[in-house]
Design an enzyme around this catalytic site. Sequence first.
Site, PDB file in Angstrom:
ATOM      1  N   LYS A 123     -13.444  -7.296   0.644  1.00 30.43           N
ATOM      2  CA  LYS A 123     -13.453  -7.203  -0.824  1.00 30.43           C
ATOM      3  C   LYS A 123     -14.609  -8.001  -1.402  1.00 30.43           C
ATOM      4  O   LYS A 123     -15.274  -7.550  -2.341  1.00 30.43           O
ATOM      5  CB  LYS A 123     -12.125  -7.674  -1.417  1.00 30.43           C
ATOM      6  CG  LYS A 123     -11.018  -6.658  -1.232  1.00 30.43           C
ATOM      7  CD  LYS A 123      -9.791  -6.995  -2.061  1.00 30.43           C
ATOM      8  CE  LYS A 123      -8.685  -5.964  -1.810  1.00 30.43           C
ATOM      9  NZ  LYS A 123      -7.421  -6.323  -2.415  1.00 30.43           N
ATOM     10  N   LYS A 206     -10.202   3.670   5.115  1.00 27.70           N
ATOM     11  CA  LYS A 206      -8.886   3.975   4.532  1.00 27.70           C
ATOM     12  C   LYS A 206      -9.054   4.433   3.077  1.00 27.70           C
ATOM     13  O   LYS A 206     -10.017   4.031   2.406  1.00 27.70           O
ATOM     14  CB  LYS A 206      -7.955   2.770   4.635  1.00 27.70           C
ATOM     15  CG  LYS A 206      -8.336   1.638   3.744  1.00 27.70           C
ATOM     16  CD  LYS A 206      -7.224   0.619   3.573  1.00 27.70           C
ATOM     17  CE  LYS A 206      -7.705  -0.361   2.518  1.00 27.70           C
ATOM     18  NZ  LYS A 206      -6.875  -1.411   2.141  1.00 27.70           N
ATOM     19  N   LYS A 209      -8.314   2.091  -3.484  1.00 30.73           N
ATOM     20  CA  LYS A 209      -8.619   2.069  -4.925  1.00 30.73           C
ATOM     21  C   LYS A 209     -10.030   1.552  -5.165  1.00 30.73           C
ATOM     22  O   LYS A 209     -10.623   1.802  -6.201  1.00 30.73           O
ATOM     23  CB  LYS A 209      -7.650   1.139  -5.642  1.00 30.73           C
ATOM     24  CG  LYS A 209      -6.213   1.596  -5.648  1.00 30.73           C
ATOM     25  CD  LYS A 209      -5.335   0.465  -6.207  1.00 30.73           C
ATOM     26  CE  LYS A 209      -3.872   0.719  -5.939  1.00 30.73           C
ATOM     27  NZ  LYS A 209      -3.051  -0.494  -6.050  1.00 30.73           N
TER      28      LYS A 209
HETATM   29  P1  TYM Z   1      -1.928  -2.612  -2.581  1.00 25.03           P
HETATM   30  O1  TYM Z   1      -1.589  -2.689  -4.022  1.00 25.03           O
HETATM   31  O2  TYM Z   1      -3.368  -2.484  -2.199  1.00 25.03           O
HETATM   32  O3  TYM Z   1      -1.173  -1.403  -1.888  1.00 25.03           O
HETATM   33  C1  TYM Z   1       0.221  -1.187  -2.043  1.00 25.03           C
HETATM   34  C2  TYM Z   1       0.793  -0.635  -0.734  1.00 25.03           C
HETATM   35  O4  TYM Z   1       0.094   0.556  -0.343  1.00 25.03           O
HETATM   36  C3  TYM Z   1      -0.338   0.451   1.026  1.00 25.03           C
HETATM   37  N1  TYM Z   1      -1.609   1.183   1.202  1.00 25.03           N
HETATM   38  C4  TYM Z   1      -1.786   2.132   2.130  1.00 25.03           C
HETATM   39  N2  TYM Z   1      -0.978   2.645   3.055  1.00 25.03           N
HETATM   40  C5  TYM Z   1      -1.476   3.648   3.853  1.00 25.03           C
HETATM   41  N3  TYM Z   1      -2.747   4.128   3.732  1.00 25.03           N
HETATM   42  C6  TYM Z   1      -3.598   3.634   2.809  1.00 25.03           C
HETATM   43  N4  TYM Z   1      -4.822   4.129   2.689  1.00 25.03           N
HETATM   44  C7  TYM Z   1      -3.134   2.587   1.948  1.00 25.03           C
HETATM   45  N5  TYM Z   1      -3.705   1.876   0.928  1.00 25.03           N
HETATM   46  C8  TYM Z   1      -2.748   1.026   0.489  1.00 25.03           C
HETATM   47  C9  TYM Z   1      -0.529  -1.057   1.239  1.00 25.03           C
HETATM   48  O5  TYM Z   1      -0.465  -1.375   2.622  1.00 25.03           O
HETATM   49  C10 TYM Z   1       0.632  -1.622   0.448  1.00 25.03           C
HETATM   50  O6  TYM Z   1       1.809  -1.612   1.227  1.00 25.03           O
HETATM   51  N6  TYM Z   1      -1.615  -7.378  -1.049  1.00 25.03           N
HETATM   52  C11 TYM Z   1      -0.845  -6.186  -1.389  1.00 25.03           C
HETATM   53  C12 TYM Z   1       0.137  -6.398  -2.523  1.00 25.03           C
HETATM   54  C13 TYM Z   1       1.128  -7.492  -2.307  1.00 25.03           C
HETATM   55  C14 TYM Z   1       2.230  -7.487  -1.413  1.00 25.03           C
HETATM   56  C15 TYM Z   1       2.911  -8.699  -1.641  1.00 25.03           C
HETATM   57  C16 TYM Z   1       2.678  -6.558  -0.463  1.00 25.03           C
HETATM   58  C17 TYM Z   1       1.170  -8.663  -2.993  1.00 25.03           C
HETATM   59  N7  TYM Z   1       2.244  -9.379  -2.621  1.00 25.03           N
HETATM   60  C18 TYM Z   1       4.068  -9.019  -0.908  1.00 25.03           C
HETATM   61  C19 TYM Z   1       3.831  -6.895   0.265  1.00 25.03           C
HETATM   62  C20 TYM Z   1       4.496  -8.107   0.038  1.00 25.03           C
HETATM   63  C21 TYM Z   1      -1.807  -5.110  -1.840  1.00 25.03           C
HETATM   64  O7  TYM Z   1      -2.895  -5.373  -2.282  1.00 25.03           O
HETATM   65  O8  TYM Z   1      -1.279  -3.841  -1.783  1.00 25.03           O
END
Ligand code: TYM
Length: 341
Positions: A123, A206, A209
Amino acid sequence: MRNRVAIASVQEVTRVLSCIQPTGTVHLGNYLGALVHWVSGQHEAEVFHGIVDLHALTVTDQPKVLGVQTLELGAMLFAVGLDPERATVFVQSHIHEHSELAWVMECTVSFGELSRMTQFKDKAAKRETDFVSAGLFTYPALQAADILLYDAQEVPVGDDQRQHIEMTRDIAVRFNHRFGETFILPRAVHPKMGARVMDLQDPSSKMSKSAHSDAGIVYMLDDNEAIMRKFKRAVTDSDNEVRYEPETKPGIANLLEILSAATTTPIESLLNQYEQYGRLKSDTGEAVVALLEPIRSRHEELMSDPAELTRLLAIGDGRARTIAAATLHRVHAAIGLLPRS
Ligand code: TYM
């Protein structure tokens, strides 16, 4: 010992927690990698799902954007099928215990451990000359707080979150070692299919966003035509044989995984049905259209009543708050901070 008893009392049903950031628009990767499993999970476990606006703040510098995106994401979580009666859906910034525990987590993780996080490196590199906040660096400490506050046993996430959940476990172990048994050790749960949905234009990356172009990202709110166009233009390879080989044929493997996840059909059965790339692309597009169309219309309906949405989110906030406050209290007691008189 007292801590052990307090933790044990909440562990009769499996406790699940997972969160999503209100940055940009939700895409098919988020849905297949996480949201769809959150929805099925609510029937089997006690589930908590946070809209983590404070995490989004690490890369947001515009006023008045996060509130709107939080509401839109709330509508999406209910539109995909989270039931506010079963699932606790909350807004992270409404529960101040997250920020407070995050500080304790920052003091329990080392600079070296944070420096090894690949998500931070990626990032920060993508932001090039843009501002790279200290929050982006300490982000996993806040994520550890999100998870440990709720005594979560399972964390259903996509593959990209593996390292963050490992770090959460390391922090919990270190804290328990220093101050006595306080935290449950959570484990990451990844779906068999869809744990890593790839960009349709660049199947070696992957779906994300923060990608540079939208052409390979299928958004949950894309109309049917846009979805079909993106699938028809998906990048594949030139040998024209449908085989599941993620290393050598990432484009075709991605389409097969999406079709498998969207239709809950094992990849082996799909392989017998396809000889041509064209039909694989259009059938995958159609399967995704069938999946997303009803969600889109429910989202539109929910967005037409922001007061009701706010009410639904407040229900989750209340439930989450009670648990978060009790855990933070337990943490302060374990450390031995002087109680307020
Ligand atoms: P975030 O907001 O980027 O994504 C949310 C969820 O979507 C999954 N994901 C994917 N799964 C499969 N293929 C993809 N291309 C893909 N892109 C995103 C992510 O793995 C996630 O499960 N750090 C986390 C948010 C967070 C969190 C937490 C998650 C903050 N606190 C506590 C679990 C527990 C994040 O940025 O997810």
